[in-house]
Structure formats: structure tokens, C-alpha cells
Design a protein around this motif. Structure first.
Motif, mmCIF file in Angstrom:
data_model
loop_
_atom_site.group_PDB
_atom_site.id
_atom_site.type_symbol
_atom_site.label_atom_id
_atom_site.label_comp_id
_atom_site.label_asym_id
_atom_site.label_seq_id
_atom_site.Cartn_x
_atom_site.Cartn_y
_atom_site.Cartn_z
ATOM 1 N N ILE A 71 73.891 77.364 34.415
ATOM 2 C CA ILE A 71 75.313 77.048 34.611
ATOM 3 C C ILE A 71 75.877 77.850 35.783
ATOM 4 C CG2 ILE A 71 77.605 77.206 33.577
ATOM 5 C CD1 ILE A 71 75.916 74.889 32.495
ATOM 6 N N LYS A 75 77.599 76.260 39.223
ATOM 7 C CA LYS A 75 78.938 76.665 39.654
ATOM 8 C C LYS A 75 78.874 77.328 41.036
ATOM 9 C CE LYS A 75 83.402 77.465 39.098
ATOM 10 N NZ LYS A 75 84.018 78.165 37.975
ATOM 11 N N VAL A 82 79.733 68.463 35.321
ATOM 12 C CA VAL A 82 78.359 68.543 34.820
ATOM 13 C C VAL A 82 78.110 67.412 33.822
ATOM 14 C CG1 VAL A 82 76.698 69.918 33.522
ATOM 15 C CG2 VAL A 82 78.246 71.034 35.128
ATOM 16 N N SER A 84 75.313 66.295 31.261
ATOM 17 C CA SER A 84 74.109 66.700 30.546
ATOM 18 C C SER A 84 73.441 65.465 29.963
ATOM 19 C CB SER A 84 74.482 67.667 29.420
ATOM 20 O OG SER A 84 73.405 67.813 28.508
ATOM 21 N N GLU A 190 74.703 75.466 26.177
ATOM 22 C CA GLU A 190 75.019 74.888 27.480
ATOM 23 C C GLU A 190 76.487 74.467 27.579
ATOM 24 O OE1 GLU A 190 71.941 72.291 29.603
ATOM 25 O OE2 GLU A 190 73.436 70.837 28.878
ATOM 26 N N ALA A 194 79.386 76.096 30.011
ATOM 27 C CA ALA A 194 80.100 75.273 30.988
ATOM 28 C C ALA A 194 81.604 75.451 30.846
ATOM 29 C CB ALA A 194 79.710 73.807 30.824
ATOM 30 N N ARG A 195 82.073 75.557 29.622
ATOM 31 C CA ARG A 195 83.509 75.777 29.399
ATOM 32 C C ARG A 195 83.924 77.148 29.937
ATOM 33 N NH1 ARG A 195 86.918 73.180 26.137
ATOM 34 N NH2 ARG A 195 85.873 71.440 27.179
ATOM 35 N N LEU A 199 83.886 74.448 34.055
ATOM 36 C CA LEU A 199 83.294 73.212 34.544
ATOM 37 C C LEU A 199 83.557 72.090 33.549
ATOM 38 C CD1 LEU A 199 79.824 74.578 35.717
ATOM 39 C CD2 LEU A 199 81.651 73.712 37.192
ATOM 40 N N TYR A 201 82.419 69.035 31.490
ATOM 41 C CA TYR A 201 81.083 68.834 30.927
ATOM 42 C C TYR A 201 81.087 67.597 30.047
ATOM 43 C CZ TYR A 201 76.849 70.022 28.167
ATOM 44 O OH TYR A 201 75.617 70.028 27.551
#
Length: 289
Positions: A71, A75, A82, A84, A190, A194-195, A199, A201
Motif C-alpha cells: 500500500i 501511494k 486501488v 483489489s 489490505e 488503504a483507508r 486511498l 479502495y
């Protein structure tokens, strides 16, 4: 801000078709080495980045995937969104092998992974009440539908530690008592990371099997999974190829606040923050520290 779409490919998805100026690039992070180099390029004028979650050749187990490094690396190179993509088992008769599920909730049952960029010296608490970005999820839903994929809008993903599959008792509990829809091994931590990295997601789970609860299918058969993965990966590449046209080249602020998740999250007083940890947070939390 330019849109930069980052795709994390799971089992069965190891590339993006049609990338212009494609190049594999090594990215160093303070959290270690990512799963692999990152494939960058453009697709329909939109910048893209692809990271194979398990590494090319599938060298990382779900537990040993370097989630924080992955991650951070995305970034660090400017990714804004993102996607996934991962294989999963299904707890629902109507979510059959070959179908895709745009996940919107998680239950995290993993226990052997580092789950946060923050800790002693800089404590932060972000909300994961709604752990995926609705805007990105809608784009994935539209792209999958246009690709001719049978896709389900919404579902709860049970993240298990693995690498073994579920026992029959576990499978029945997750399905009947906990109300989960699909099961996998890689979306946690993941989604949480991301949070923390602000980002957007979205998670697209590709059904390969019915786990072990289904009376007509018995235990999970790895050979059947591999066969289904082949068709799923073809569909996934087609779905991903449609995303640039849907997301566009310009990235407006997220209407759901994903890109501002750290706004009030850091609890440690500025004078008490650990400089060494702050240095490691330069990419993921640079906006607020």
C-alpha cells in the motif's frame, strides 16, 4: 489531480492487457520490499499501476504478503484509486463459481499480520465502518457488467488467515450464523491499510468454489479452483481494461471522504510523536503530519 488507478492482482490475475509505455519498476518503502515490482503505464490516457499481490510466480502466501509495503508503494508512486482483485469461495448458492462480487463489507479473522501503519509514537484511529469506496465499487460493477460477467453488487467478505481452507464447521458458521457471502485470505489488512493511506479502495472477489458448506460439492478441490481461475482472470483483465474510461483522467475529491480519512484520526500530541515513525509515514500520512 490526475487519476492513477492501482490494481492489486490476486490469484489468477498477473498482468494488465494493453498498457502503453509499460515498465516494471522497483519501489522501495520504509515498510520493506513490496510483493514485486510495479508495472506502470497508461491505458486510454489514464495512468495505471499493477502490483501482483503474491508476486510473479506466486511466491507469497496470504500471511506473508507484505501488505504495508504494497500500500505504501502504491501511494508513494501517486496512485489515487486501488482496485483489489482476488479469488474467493462462496457461501451463497446464487454466487456461483465464475461470478464476481463487488464486496462492500468485511469480517477480519486474520491474526498473524501487521494491520496498521501507526503505533507507539503516533497513534491513529480511522473509521472502517464502510471500508470500500462506493464510487469505485460502482465503476467496477459497471465495468464487469459491460464485460458480460455475472456480478453481484455488495457482499460481506470473511477474511481468514489461511493458508488452509475452512473446516466444514467453520464454513457453516460463517455462512449460517455470521451471514457472510464470500471467503478469502487477502483483503485484510489490505483494505484497512488503504483507508489509513487515504486511498479509495474497491474489492472485486472472483468466485472459484463453494467452500466446504455445499452438500453437492464437498471439500474445496484445488484443481477445480485452478480451472475456474483461468476463466476468471480473462474476465478480470477485460473488466480492468474498461475502468479508465469510467474513472476518467481527472480525479475529483472523493465524495465519501476516503482521501481525508486521517483528517482527525491522529491522537498523539505533536510534541509526543516519534520522529522515526513519522519518517516512515511520509507517503501514507504526509498530508496530515
Amino acid at each position: 489531480m490526475d487519476t492513477v488507478i492501482g490494481v492489486i492482482g490476486g490469484s489468477g490475475l498477473y498482468e494488465i492487457d494493453g498498457l502503453e509505455n509499460a515498465a516494471w519498476t522497483a519501489v522501495e518503502t520504509p515498510w520493506g520490499t513490496p510483493s514485486d515490482e510495479i508495472l506502470t503505464g497508461t491505458l486510454d490516457g489514464v495512468k495505471m499501476a499493477f502490483l501482483p499481490r503474491h508476486g510473479r510466480g506466486h511466491v507469497h502466501s496470504p500471511t506473508t504478503v507484505p501488505y504495508r509495503a504494497n500500500i505504501d508503494a502504491l501511494k508513494r508512486i501517486g496512485v489515487t484509486d486501488v482496485i483489489s482483485v482476488s479469488a474467493c469461495g462462496s457461501f451463497r448458492e446464487d454466487m456461483a463459481p465464475g461470478h464476481f462480487v463487488v464486496v462492500d463489507q468485511f469480517i477480519d479473522r486474520t491474526f498473524a499480520r501487521e494491520k496498521s501503519f501507526f503505533g507507539t509514537g503516533c497513534v491513529a484511529h480511522v473509521s472502517v465502518a464502510h471500508p470500500t469506496c462506493p464510487r469505485l465499487g460502482e465503476a467496477c460493477l459497471e465495468a464487469a457488467t459491460a464485460q458480460g460477467i455475472t456480478v453481484h453488487n455488495g457482499g460481506t467478505y470473511l477474511a481468514m488467515e489461511g493458508p488452509q481452507f475452512s473446516s466444514l464447521a467453520e464454513s457453516k458458521m460463517y455462512r449460517e450464523q455470521w451471514g457472510c457471502d464470500v471467503i478469502g485470505m487477502t483483503n485484510m489488512p489490505e483494505a484497512k491499510l488503504a483507508r489509513e493511506a487515504e486511498l479509495c479502495y474497491a474489492s472485486v472477489a472472483m468466485v472459484t468454489d463453494y467452500d466446504s458448506w455445499h452438500p453437492d460439492h464437498g471439500e474445496v478441490d484445488v484443481m477445480d479452483i485452478i480451472q475456474t481461475l483461468s476463466g476468471n482472470s480473462t474476465n478480470a483483465r477485460g473488466m480492468v481494461a474498461r475502468l479508465p474510461a469510467l474513472l476518467g483522467t481527472e480525479r475529483p475529491p472523493c465524495l465519501h471522504g476516503c482521501d481525508r480519512a486521517l483528517e482527525y484520526a491522529i491522537m498523539t500530541a505533536p510534541e509526543k510523536r516519534d520522529p522515526a515513525l513519522l519518517a516512515r509515514l511520509d507517503a501514507v500520512a504526509g498530508r496530515v503530519i
